[in-house]
Write a protein that holds these residues in place. Structure first.
Motif, PDB file in Angstrom:
ATOM      1  N   LYS A 136      38.685 111.640  37.713  1.00  0.00           N
ATOM      2  CA  LYS A 136      38.245 111.884  37.003  1.00  0.00           C
ATOM      3  C   LYS A 136      37.463 111.232  36.374  1.00  0.00           C
ATOM      4  CE  LYS A 136      42.074 110.245  34.813  1.00  0.00           C
ATOM      5  NZ  LYS A 136      43.165 109.465  34.535  1.00  0.00           N
ATOM      6  N   SER A 139      33.278 112.913  37.154  1.00  0.00           N
ATOM      7  CA  SER A 139      33.225 115.191  37.258  1.00  0.00           C
ATOM      8  C   SER A 139      32.554 115.560  38.632  1.00  0.00           C
ATOM      9  CB  SER A 139      32.757 114.992  36.329  1.00  0.00           C
ATOM     10  OG  SER A 139      33.250 114.828  35.430  1.00  0.00           O
ATOM     11  N   GLY A 166      39.560 119.259  41.102  1.00  0.00           N
ATOM     12  CA  GLY A 166      39.175 119.352  39.740  1.00  0.00           C
ATOM     13  C   GLY A 166      38.318 120.855  39.525  1.00  0.00           C
ATOM     14  N   GLU A 167      36.970 120.441  39.005  1.00  0.00           N
ATOM     15  CA  GLU A 167      36.456 121.383  39.459  1.00  0.00           C
ATOM     16  C   GLU A 167      34.968 121.312  39.887  1.00  0.00           C
ATOM     17  OE1 GLU A 167      35.881 124.233  36.568  1.00  0.00           O
ATOM     18  OE2 GLU A 167      38.137 122.408  35.975  1.00  0.00           O
TER      19      GLU A 167
END
Ligand SMILES: Cc1ncc(COP(=O)(O)O)c(C=O)c1O
Length: 380
Positions: A136, A139, A166-167
């Protein structure tokens, strides 16, 4: 002699592997993808069948997702240097091997990226809450993680970790897990998986492979450029798999050995391999734990570890213990930092490290008992 250094490289190599390597050297008179004569075609067939074997090994249909490399180190470098762009952040675990940490740190020192290490507990397990927070906060573009710690044998729970990425792209260093535990690539959203053949797949050294998830090849720059035997009229590197990442004459005997080793593993069955390795590790620990001077590292629950066990004897440097094991008892192990200073920082075993015993499917229970007895005698 007792060979308990399987995490460095496996020994003995199964006869099927020796035969496959010799067969190529004896009977295949060409270079794959070059020349077009029957010898070159035979060589191409060796490479194609090896790629098919890997696809089957990892439960995939598309064999073109595998690129042959010289080992885990090259696969890890290819991804780390080929994916990260100036300004990117990478995350890696606090037990990584130098094959991950050094390429990351090299990019850091050139001022091109930032790297943050996700903490692990003293059993070597990644702190999942910290990972979530760090994904978070930073990134990251890339998350690098050893599937199995080469110091502790700890198996990271990929099915819990991968969904937290996540990404980010995720690169799994499977040097110590392939051939020891099941990895079903059809079930896990792993972007890159790098491994060597000479450990769990019983091949010679100097051969390995990198798995690429469909689509990721478009964002991966090659590490090396050169002849591929394809599109020779062009001065530009081919843009298709596997040629884009496989410049130069390949290690054909190694590729044949890798495929033969993977076949041997499939025939024995990964369930049988992991349960035998677990039995060996549990037996070893059960025998040595009665001496309070022996400190044992790694997961208490050995269902979450492979056949790697790190120990220390109070008051004795690891190098001295390993030397005595070899000279007096014929037991071969690896002392020191095992190319993983980050893991030893996490364990608080810097600067001397530990004595690492590593067993595989070909070690017998009686060898493990003798190795334990030798350690107990040195500690007494
Ligand atoms: C966890 C881990 N990663 C990477 C490597 C590098 O493998 P290779 O030297 O075969 O490239 C090793 C080898 O010891 C390892 O244990």
């Amino acid at each position: 002699m007792i060979y308990a250094d399987q995490a460095a490289t496996s020994f003995p190599k199964p006869p099927e592997v020796v035969e496959a390597v010799c067969e190529v050297l004896r009977r295949v008179p060409g270079s794959p993808g070059r020349s077009g004569h029957r010898g070159a075609l035979a060589a191409s067939r060796v490479v194609f069948e090896a790629r098919e074997e890997l696809a089957q090994f990892f439960s995939l249909e598309d064999e073109s997702r595998f690129v042959f490399t010289s080992g885990a180190t090259e696969g890890l470098n290819l991804v780390i240097q080929g994916v990260l762009r100036p300004g990117d952040v990478a995350l890696a675990s606090a037990v990584e091997h130098n094959s991950v940490a050094r390429p990351l740190e090299a990019l850091c020192r050139q001022g091109r990226i930032r790297v943050h290490y996700v903490p692990c507990n003293r059993e070597g397990f990644l702190d999942l809450r910290a990972l979530k927070e760090m994904v978070k906060t930073f990134s990251p573009r890339l998350i690098c993680l050893s599937h199995v710690s080469n110091v502790l044998g700890t198996i990271q729970p990929l099915e819990e970790i991968v969904p937290l990425k996540g990404e980010a792209l995720i690169l799994i260093d499977a040097a110590q897990s392939v051939g020891h535990i099941d990895i079903d690539l059809s079930q896990l959203a792993i972007d890159f998986l790098a491994f060597s053949g000479h450990k769990g797949l019983f091949s010679p050294g100097g051969i390995g492979a990198l798995y690429l998830r469909p689509g990721v090849e478009e964002i991966l720059r090659p590490l090396k450029f050169g002849g591929t035997g394809s599109r020779s009229e062009s001065l530009e590197q081919p843009d298709f798999l596997p040629d884009r990442f496989e410049s130069g004459t390949p290690n054909l005997p190694g590729i044949a050995g890798l495929a033969a080793g993977a076949r041997v593993v499939r025939q024995i069955g990964l369930k049988n391999i992991s349960s035998h390795e677990r039995l060996l590790a549990e037996t070893f620990i059960e025998l040595i734990k009665k001496n309070p001077k022996i400190c044992i590292y790694g997961p208490k629950d050995r269902t979450k570890a492979t056949g790697i066990i790190s120990v220390n004897i109070e008051g004795l440097p690891p190098s001295e213990v390993a030397r005595r094991l070899d000279r007096e008892f014929g037991v071969m192990v690896r002392p020191g930092l095992h190319c993983a200073p980050l893991a030893h920082k996490t364990l608080d075993t810097l600067p001397q490290g530990t004595v690492r015993f590593s067993f595989n499917y070909f070690n017998r229970l009686s060898e493990v008992e003798r190795a334990a007895q030798a350690l107990l005698e040195i500690a007494s």
